[in-house]
Design a protein around this motif. Sequence first.
Motif, PDB file in Angstrom:
ATOM      1  N   LYS A 186      31.429  18.830   4.305  1.00 23.64           N
ATOM      2  CA  LYS A 186      32.527  19.467   3.552  1.00 23.64           C
ATOM      3  C   LYS A 186      32.670  20.952   3.918  1.00 23.64           C
ATOM      4  CE  LYS A 186      31.373  16.486  -0.327  1.00 23.64           C
ATOM      5  NZ  LYS A 186      32.085  15.563  -1.082  1.00 23.64           N
ATOM      6  N   SER A 189      36.077  22.687   4.941  1.00 22.72           N
ATOM      7  CA  SER A 189      37.179  22.888   3.990  1.00 22.72           C
ATOM      8  C   SER A 189      36.804  23.830   2.847  1.00 22.72           C
ATOM      9  CB  SER A 189      37.640  21.539   3.430  1.00 22.72           C
ATOM     10  OG  SER A 189      36.542  20.787   3.007  1.00 22.72           O
ATOM     11  N   LEU A 190      35.659  24.473   2.978  1.00 17.16           N
ATOM     12  CA  LEU A 190      35.251  25.413   1.935  1.00 17.16           C
ATOM     13  C   LEU A 190      35.985  26.735   2.094  1.00 17.16           C
ATOM     14  CD1 LEU A 190      31.383  24.943   1.975  1.00 17.16           C
ATOM     15  CD2 LEU A 190      32.883  24.396   0.079  1.00 17.16           C
ATOM     16  N   PRO A 191      36.092  27.510   1.014  1.00 18.17           N
ATOM     17  CA  PRO A 191      36.621  28.864   1.174  1.00 18.17           C
ATOM     18  C   PRO A 191      35.678  29.688   2.051  1.00 18.17           C
ATOM     19  CG  PRO A 191      36.261  28.357  -1.155  1.00 18.17           C
ATOM     20  CD  PRO A 191      35.774  27.187  -0.382  1.00 18.17           C
ATOM     21  N   GLU A 193      34.296  32.466   1.719  1.00 11.26           N
ATOM     22  CA  GLU A 193      33.175  33.141   1.055  1.00 11.26           C
ATOM     23  C   GLU A 193      31.954  32.240   0.902  1.00 11.26           C
ATOM     24  OE1 GLU A 193      36.303  33.217   0.125  1.00 11.26           O
ATOM     25  OE2 GLU A 193      36.859  35.334   0.091  1.00 11.26           O
ATOM     26  N   LEU A 194      32.177  30.922   0.974  1.00 12.62           N
ATOM     27  CA  LEU A 194      31.061  29.992   0.778  1.00 12.62           C
ATOM     28  C   LEU A 194      30.482  29.477   2.097  1.00 12.62           C
ATOM     29  CD1 LEU A 194      32.352  27.775  -2.168  1.00 12.62           C
ATOM     30  CD2 LEU A 194      30.519  29.421  -2.236  1.00 12.62           C
ATOM     31  N   ASP A 197      26.822  30.691   3.664  1.00  9.39           N
ATOM     32  CA  ASP A 197      25.557  30.282   3.047  1.00  9.39           C
ATOM     33  C   ASP A 197      25.524  28.789   2.716  1.00  9.39           C
ATOM     34  OD1 ASP A 197      25.518  33.413   1.347  1.00  9.39           O
ATOM     35  OD2 ASP A 197      24.150  32.765   2.943  1.00  9.39           O
ATOM     36  N   TRP A 198      26.509  28.033   3.175  1.00 11.97           N
ATOM     37  CA  TRP A 198      26.618  26.650   2.699  1.00 11.97           C
ATOM     38  C   TRP A 198      25.414  25.798   3.088  1.00 11.97           C
ATOM     39  CZ3 TRP A 198      28.388  24.356  -1.187  1.00 11.97           C
ATOM     40  CH2 TRP A 198      28.530  22.955  -1.230  1.00 11.97           C
ATOM     41  N   SER A 200      22.311  26.708   3.309  1.00 13.85           N
ATOM     42  CA  SER A 200      21.231  27.010   2.353  1.00 13.85           C
ATOM     43  C   SER A 200      21.538  26.382   0.998  1.00 13.85           C
ATOM     44  CB  SER A 200      21.067  28.518   2.165  1.00 13.85           C
ATOM     45  OG  SER A 200      20.888  29.160   3.395  1.00 13.85           O
ATOM     46  N   ILE A 201      22.794  26.475   0.593  1.00 12.77           N
ATOM     47  CA  ILE A 201      23.187  25.894  -0.710  1.00 12.77           C
ATOM     48  C   ILE A 201      22.993  24.380  -0.676  1.00 12.77           C
ATOM     49  CG2 ILE A 201      25.142  25.525  -2.271  1.00 12.77           C
ATOM     50  CD1 ILE A 201      26.218  28.274  -1.300  1.00 12.77           C
TER      51      ILE A 201
ATOM     52  N   ILE C  73      22.725  26.539  -8.960  1.00 12.37           N
ATOM     53  CA  ILE C  73      22.266  26.216  -7.610  1.00 12.37           C
ATOM     54  C   ILE C  73      22.110  27.495  -6.764  1.00 12.37           C
ATOM     55  CG2 ILE C  73      22.888  24.985  -5.485  1.00 12.37           C
ATOM     56  CD1 ILE C  73      22.122  23.108  -7.766  1.00 12.37           C
ATOM     57  N   TRP C  74      23.072  28.398  -6.954  1.00 12.29           N
ATOM     58  CA  TRP C  74      23.104  29.622  -6.140  1.00 12.29           C
ATOM     59  C   TRP C  74      23.796  30.715  -6.940  1.00 12.29           C
ATOM     60  CZ3 TRP C  74      21.212  30.094  -1.156  1.00 12.29           C
ATOM     61  CH2 TRP C  74      21.533  31.254  -0.479  1.00 12.29           C
ATOM     62  N   LYS C  88      28.954  35.182  -5.135  1.00 13.61           N
ATOM     63  CA  LYS C  88      29.398  33.834  -5.433  1.00 13.61           C
ATOM     64  C   LYS C  88      28.351  33.135  -6.294  1.00 13.61           C
ATOM     65  CE  LYS C  88      27.599  32.353  -0.982  1.00 13.61           C
ATOM     66  NZ  LYS C  88      27.384  33.736  -0.498  1.00 13.61           N
ATOM     67  N   TYR C 102      33.722  32.416  -6.882  1.00  8.57           N
ATOM     68  CA  TYR C 102      33.454  33.376  -5.807  1.00  8.57           C
ATOM     69  C   TYR C 102      34.469  34.511  -5.890  1.00  8.57           C
ATOM     70  CZ  TYR C 102      37.143  30.585  -3.601  1.00  8.57           C
ATOM     71  OH  TYR C 102      38.318  29.910  -3.344  1.00  8.57           O
ATOM     72  N   VAL C 122      37.034  19.187  -0.897  1.00  9.81           N
ATOM     73  CA  VAL C 122      36.939  20.401  -1.713  1.00  9.81           C
ATOM     74  C   VAL C 122      38.293  20.690  -2.345  1.00  9.81           C
ATOM     75  CG1 VAL C 122      36.539  22.898  -1.589  1.00  9.81           C
ATOM     76  CG2 VAL C 122      35.117  21.337  -0.260  1.00  9.81           C
ATOM     77  N   ILE C 124      40.345  23.676  -4.296  1.00 11.94           N
ATOM     78  CA  ILE C 124      40.345  25.081  -4.721  1.00 11.94           C
ATOM     79  C   ILE C 124      41.381  25.234  -5.821  1.00 11.94           C
ATOM     80  CG2 ILE C 124      40.757  27.472  -4.007  1.00 11.94           C
ATOM     81  CD1 ILE C 124      39.891  26.664  -1.190  1.00 11.94           C
TER      82      ILE C 124
END
Lengths: 212, 160, 169
Positions: A186, A189-191, A193-194, A197-198, A200-201, C73-74, C88, C102, C122, C124
């Motif tokens: 995924k 398709s993330l913004p 800002e994410l 680090d995705w 690690s998340i 989670i974060w 975020k 975020y 996802v 938004i």
Amino acid sequence: MTRRRGIALFLVLALVAVFVPVLLYLSQTGSSQVRQAMKFHEVQQSESVALSGTNSGLCRLRGNLTGLQQLSNLLLGDTSYDLTLKPTGQGVVLQNLYHLFSRCALGRHSYILMSDAEQLQPDPDPPVMVISHDTWNTVEPYDINLAADVTAMENLRGQDLLGFEATKNYERGKTPAQYESDLLAKQSSLPQELKADWSSIAGVLKEEKLQF
Amino acid sequence: MNRRAVSFVEIVIALGILIVCMVPVLTMFGSAGRAVLKSQNLGFAIGFAHRISQHLLAMPFESVTEVPLPGQPVADGPDDEFFNPVSNFGTTGANALRITKAQTPDLWAFLRKYEFRYALIVNNVNFAAGDRMKCVGIIITWKEGGKDLLYKLYTYVPDI
Amino acid sequence: MFQTSERPKAGVTLVELLIGTAILAVILGIVSRWFFMQREYQQRLSRVSEIQEDFRRASWNMIQELQMARVIIWPRINADKSLHSDTKLVFKDFNGQIISYYHESATRQIRRCVIPNGPGGVVINPRPIGEGIASASFTASSFDNRLISFHLSSGGVHALDAVYLLNGD
């Protein structure tokens, strides 16, 4: 003289026409801000007191309080809250099951917390072990003493819990590697800002995944 | 009798009327500004108190102890469970930021300007035999225009 | 026979005009300066009140959802147990879905997106959680990942708040 009187009258009217709206606007600016701050106070306070009410309800259950309880106008500081403890049966280890409702209403704001509570039966003396879970909130102005409103809240919360069941089943059905791979898929398709680090998340989510 | 000009007396009277009309407008600007300032600080104090109430729920029960009035200052305050350190964008404790002039100047200036402090009044409550719960009164104080202002929030902290 | 005195001529003299104009110019100068100062003051007040309202709205939106969430989670605390902050926040909500708040510094907004904990893409949120926020940080400080503090700031106005998650996983 008539002409001068006319000019003077015109000037006075012009002054009034300019200053009165300015005065009204300024007075509203100030008082609207204070009103909004008070509204924020009511909103936050009702949430805090409802949460404290839930804790006091659990405390009462730990004191071996049993049966249907509808306690109104309990005080915390200057603010009142209501508590309803509704028995819903017994569990597999013969613990008493409850739906616990706590409500605080301030001004036009209402805040309700609803949770499950399991009161384990010990040796006769308190404190009794009480387990609480799945706390749910609403700002709708339900009456926690009215059966119809209580049922409505139970249904709404139940719908959300069905959603939780679905995500739990999904997690249980995947191995950790599959789960992490699905999450990483995924990423595109993330913004923005994410994205950085995705991975690690996703690693943390994999650790938190339900195994069974 | 026709007069050819405006006399000095008339000018003075006109000026006087203008000033009298201006005075309420001037004071309104001032009071509107004070109201906005008051609501800004009140809104901040509300969130401030709520933050403390949430942190209390995460703390060990025995750590919930009284902080007597006049309260603990937040700007340049000691490390506590609620505000200091306030953030840390690094990976070790050495990167933690506290509310000081050097590390968080904007926040520090705001809190110092109005001298925000917090105090905790802690009492034991007993709804049930053998159970432990504390009733904590969170008091936020600050100064505005030379006046001492206060916001209070009560919360129960269970022993879980 | 007496001659009737001439009627005085109607009108103003040049000197009177000059004096009148000078007085008017002084008054207008004072008044207009005052009006411009007050307009600037009023604009500053409006900005501060808008920022306050933006903060209240953002805080309340986040608190309501986070209170029922299940786990943060974060960000998470550092390996040496010190607190950790980020712009975020990622958490699992009441339904177990993965939600993120975020901060978008370009638009000064806090946005929300849903990363389905299951099949699906996802999503938004079209509307932001908070607007007019110059900086936002979320800080984790508890071992059980159930406490999140946040700090919003803009134009010298600040908001400090926190949420303790009521549901453990």
